[in-house]
Design an enzyme around this catalytic site. Structure first.
Site, short mmCIF file in Angstrom:
data_model
loop_
_atom_site.label_atom_id
_atom_site.label_comp_id
_atom_site.label_asym_id
_atom_site.label_seq_id
_atom_site.Cartn_x
_atom_site.Cartn_y
_atom_site.Cartn_z
N THR A 182 -18.32 44.02 -2.63
CA THR A 182 -19.49 43.22 -3.37
C THR A 182 -19.03 42.12 -3.75
O THR A 182 -17.79 41.97 -4.30
CB THR A 182 -20.03 44.17 -4.14
OG1 THR A 182 -19.30 44.22 -5.43
CG2 THR A 182 -20.57 45.66 -3.79
N GLU A 198 -23.85 48.24 -0.47
CA GLU A 198 -23.45 49.70 -0.46
C GLU A 198 -24.41 50.40 0.49
O GLU A 198 -24.04 51.56 0.47
CB GLU A 198 -23.68 49.81 -2.14
CG GLU A 198 -22.86 49.57 -2.95
CD GLU A 198 -23.14 48.15 -3.63
OE1 GLU A 198 -23.88 47.54 -2.96
OE2 GLU A 198 -22.91 47.91 -4.58
N LYS A 200 -38.47 40.71 -20.43
CA LYS A 200 -39.27 41.64 -21.06
C LYS A 200 -39.93 40.69 -22.12
O LYS A 200 -39.40 40.27 -23.31
CB LYS A 200 -38.49 42.71 -21.80
CG LYS A 200 -38.96 44.05 -21.15
CD LYS A 200 -38.12 45.38 -22.15
CE LYS A 200 -39.02 46.65 -21.44
NZ LYS A 200 -38.23 47.78 -21.90
N TRP A 227 -42.77 44.05 -18.68
CA TRP A 227 -42.10 43.56 -17.69
C TRP A 227 -42.42 42.43 -17.04
O TRP A 227 -43.80 42.36 -16.48
CB TRP A 227 -41.38 44.20 -16.75
CG TRP A 227 -40.20 44.92 -17.12
CD1 TRP A 227 -39.43 45.00 -18.34
CD2 TRP A 227 -39.77 46.26 -16.62
NE1 TRP A 227 -38.48 45.92 -18.55
CE2 TRP A 227 -38.45 46.62 -17.41
CE3 TRP A 227 -39.75 47.15 -15.49
CZ2 TRP A 227 -37.57 47.64 -17.15
CZ3 TRP A 227 -38.92 48.09 -15.14
CH2 TRP A 227 -38.06 48.45 -15.86
P1 ADP Z 1 -23.69 41.49 -3.58
O1 ADP Z 1 -22.34 41.38 -2.92
O2 ADP Z 1 -24.40 40.31 -4.11
O3 ADP Z 1 -24.43 42.76 -4.12
P2 ADP Z 1 -25.41 42.21 -1.57
O4 ADP Z 1 -25.83 41.43 -0.39
O5 ADP Z 1 -25.18 43.50 -1.61
O6 ADP Z 1 -24.73 41.26 -2.18
O7 ADP Z 1 -26.77 42.12 -2.59
C1 ADP Z 1 -27.85 43.22 -2.25
C2 ADP Z 1 -28.90 42.85 -3.54
O8 ADP Z 1 -29.46 41.53 -2.96
C3 ADP Z 1 -30.04 43.97 -3.61
O9 ADP Z 1 -29.59 44.79 -4.67
C4 ADP Z 1 -31.03 42.90 -4.04
O10 ADP Z 1 -31.06 42.73 -5.49
C5 ADP Z 1 -31.12 41.75 -3.34
N1 ADP Z 1 -31.75 41.68 -2.06
C6 ADP Z 1 -31.51 41.82 -1.11
N2 ADP Z 1 -32.47 41.82 -0.10
C7 ADP Z 1 -33.54 41.30 -0.83
C8 ADP Z 1 -34.94 41.09 -0.77
N3 ADP Z 1 -35.36 41.06 0.74
N4 ADP Z 1 -35.79 40.77 -1.78
C9 ADP Z 1 -35.31 40.74 -2.76
N5 ADP Z 1 -33.99 40.95 -3.06
C10 ADP Z 1 -33.12 41.18 -2.25
#
Ligand code: ADP
Length: 543
Positions: free
Chosen positions: A185, A330, A439, A444
């Site tokens: 990640t 993940e 918040k 929220w």
């Molecule tokens: P990183 O390595 O930054 O975690 P990821 O590609 O695994 O990269 O990121 C996943 C995160 O990206 C998700 O948990 C979410 O917060 C955000 N994300 C992915 N797709 C979307 C979406 N369509 N809309 C909003 N947030 C998104």
């Protein structure tokens, strides 16, 4: 009583076998440094994967060892994916946009034995190689004439290694639960964490992504994965495309270049593509400024960050359906997909607009729930916000060499770090990252929804909302905006009036600040930690 079906292991080696026998003639087109339009077939690709497997077999590695790649989307990267994993090693894809110290950390943490490198990233390797003492060799993915000048030891040329190698190689029989790929990640907080995919999870994820309401590729499609192979396996496209028999178009280091993307779509007849919102902004800007069309393109998949409605509506004018998807490293990564556009006639206009703002419904195989602070499951009423948790056969059960992560605190579930609502029909709407939640007076505010609306303003290039201290409300939203070329005279009040009526009144940010460049993470998301640092001492005018 047990069923009486064959116990054939689910390995990605079966993808090679299937693609060669059924789709061997389909093309793979790549942009590389040594050839701006390389083309060959799946048969050629997997034949060269076997040559590469013969090279790797001579390196004396043990099964399960990690072989890394630091490369763009192109045919050599695809060959390396399969050669490493199907020989019984783990293909560790490294994101070149991570900080050099993070790259050193993950190469050492993964104990990478060999690293395949695109020549574009050679300067980065020169910088970090001294600190990666376990790496036994660096393979530059190029022809001999494109090799970099270097004093580093153990540097090999990809094409020279392949030369003269037999294209016969007996792929070993692998346990379906054996690891095949590793991706870290981006680690916005703390060190990057490793997610270790298995052959089985990858095969099941491949089946799932191919479902019509998921990514839904078919043999007639020409697919251009813009989403990088160096992060979460390009959303599984390199596995799904050979299975479906799609022609693949890989943009190499031109993935951020609207002009090249438009040319590839037009000249190669691209019907489907996948990428993060910024990529689509680049393409749309180019199409708009040059007055071009993308007539072959039927569908784009957008994920990685929330897709603003303005992007979807502009694509509508080109006859392109935008499929909004959500997932994460993940989760291999696909969790939900929004196919409402494919069933447009089932919805009224109003309903369709509401639905398309969500990330769609979970794909079969992924279970979702939202919980409150006491871990109680919240109702699926489209109103209650909660921590989004998931489970399924392609969701990580623990991080690589890291026991007891908080995200795995509830047995059998993975906490995504996202906050969401779920509607009675099962549509998931992501409202925030847990760490970005604002918040105000105990309630929220969804920063994603405010950002989506602000991005719809014709003079806004990019928008982000962060919470800042407020003496009365605890926190209030601050809108941070990068203006576009037409936006020089855009003022805060005009933006606030634009938002009025589109979101709840008390969600309208108290102030707007303009900046020149939006900070982004290695995966192209807006970096809110940096924004919070920049505006650490900010105070609202009325506070
Ligand atoms: P990183 O390595 O930054 O975690 P990821 O590609 O695994 O990269 O990121 C996943 C995160 O990206 C998700 O948990 C979410 O917060 C955000 N994300 C992915 N797709 C979307 C979406 N369509 N809309 C909003 N947030 C998104």
């Amino acid at each position: 009583m047990q069923g009486l079906m064959m116990d054939v292991p689910l390995t990605i080696t079966s993808i090679i076998q299937h693609a060669e026998s059924v789709n061997g003639h389909k093309e793979i087109v790549s942009v590389t440094r040594d050839n701006p339009r390389h083309r060959y077939t799946y048969k050629d690709a997997f034949s060269r994967s076997r040559q590469l497997a013969n090279v790797i077999a001579g390196w004396g590695l043990s099964q399960g060892d990690r072989i890394a790649t630091l490369a763009w989307n192109d045919y050599r990267h695809l060959e390396a994916y399969y050669a490493a994993a199907c020989s019984g090693y783990v293909c560790h894809t490294i994101n070149p946009r991570l900080f050099p110290e993070q790259i050193v950390y993950i190469i050492n943490h993964a104990d990478d034995q060999f690293v395949f490198v695109d020549p574009d990233f050679w300067p980065l390797i020169e910088q970090v190689a001294g600190e990666c003492s376990n790496v036994k060799g660096w393979v530059v993915m190029a022809t001999p004439e494109n090799m970099p000048e270097t004093q580093l030891a153990n540097v090999y040329c990809y094409e020279t290694l392949l030369e003269g190698q037999s294209d016969q190689f007996l792929w070993p029989e692998l346990d379906e639960n054996a690891a095949c790929a590793l991706c870290y990640t981006s680690g916005t907080t703390g060190n990057p964490k490793g997610v270790l995919y298995s052959h089985r999870s990858t095969v099941l994820h491949t089946y799932a992504t191919l479902m019509p309401d998921a990514l839904g590729m078919s043999g007639g499609d020409v697919v251009m994965p813009i989403v990088p192979m160096f992060h979460v396996n390009a959303w599984g496209n390199p596995y799904a495309c050979p299975v479906a028999g799609c022609k693949m178009v890989m943009p190499g280091n031109k993935m951020g270049d609207g002009a090249t993307l438009a040319a590839l779509i037009h000249e190669e007849g691209v019907t489907m593509s996948a990428g993060v919102p910024t990529v689509w902004l680049n393409l749309l800007n180019h199409l708009r400024s040059e007055g071009l069309r993308v007539d072959t393109l039927k569908q784009i998949v957008v994920g990685g960050s929330a897709c603003p409605l303005s992007i979807m509506e502009e694509f509508d004018t080109y006859g392109v359906d935008t499929r909004h998807a959500w997932g994460m490293t993940e989760m291999s990564p696909l969790g939900t997909a929004n196919a409402a556009g494919a069933h447009r006639d089932l919805h009224t206009d109003e309903e369709f607009t509401r639905l398309r703002m969500t990330v769609g419904t979970p794909i079969w195989g992924v279970e979702v729930k939202i919980t409150d602070d006491d871990n109680k499951t919240l109702p699926r009423d489209g109103v209650a916000f909660g921590a989004l948790k998931v489970r399924g056969p392609w969701i990580c059960s623990s991080y690589y060499k890291l026991e007891g992560s908080e995200a795995h605190a509830e047995p059998g579930w993975f906490e995504t770090g996202d906050v969401a609502t779920i509607s009675p029909e099962g549509y998931v709407a992501i409202t925030d990252r847990t760490k970005d939640v604002i918040k105000s007076g105990g309630e929220w505010i969804s920063s994603i929804e405010v950002e989506n609306c602000a991005t719809g303003h014709p003079q806004v290039a990019e928008a982000a909302v962060i919470g800042r201290m407020h003496p009365k409300w605890g926190e209030r939203p601050l809108l941070i905006v990068v203006r576009n070329a037409e936006g020089a005279d855009l003022q805060p009040d005009a933006l606030k009036s634009f938002l009025d009526g589109k979101i709840a009144k008390w969600w309208i940010p108290d102030d707007v600040q303009f900046i020149e460049d939006m900070p982004h993470t290695a995966t192209g998301k807006i970096q809110k930690t940096t924004l919070r640092d920049i505006f650490a001492d900010y105070q609202f005018p009325d506070a």
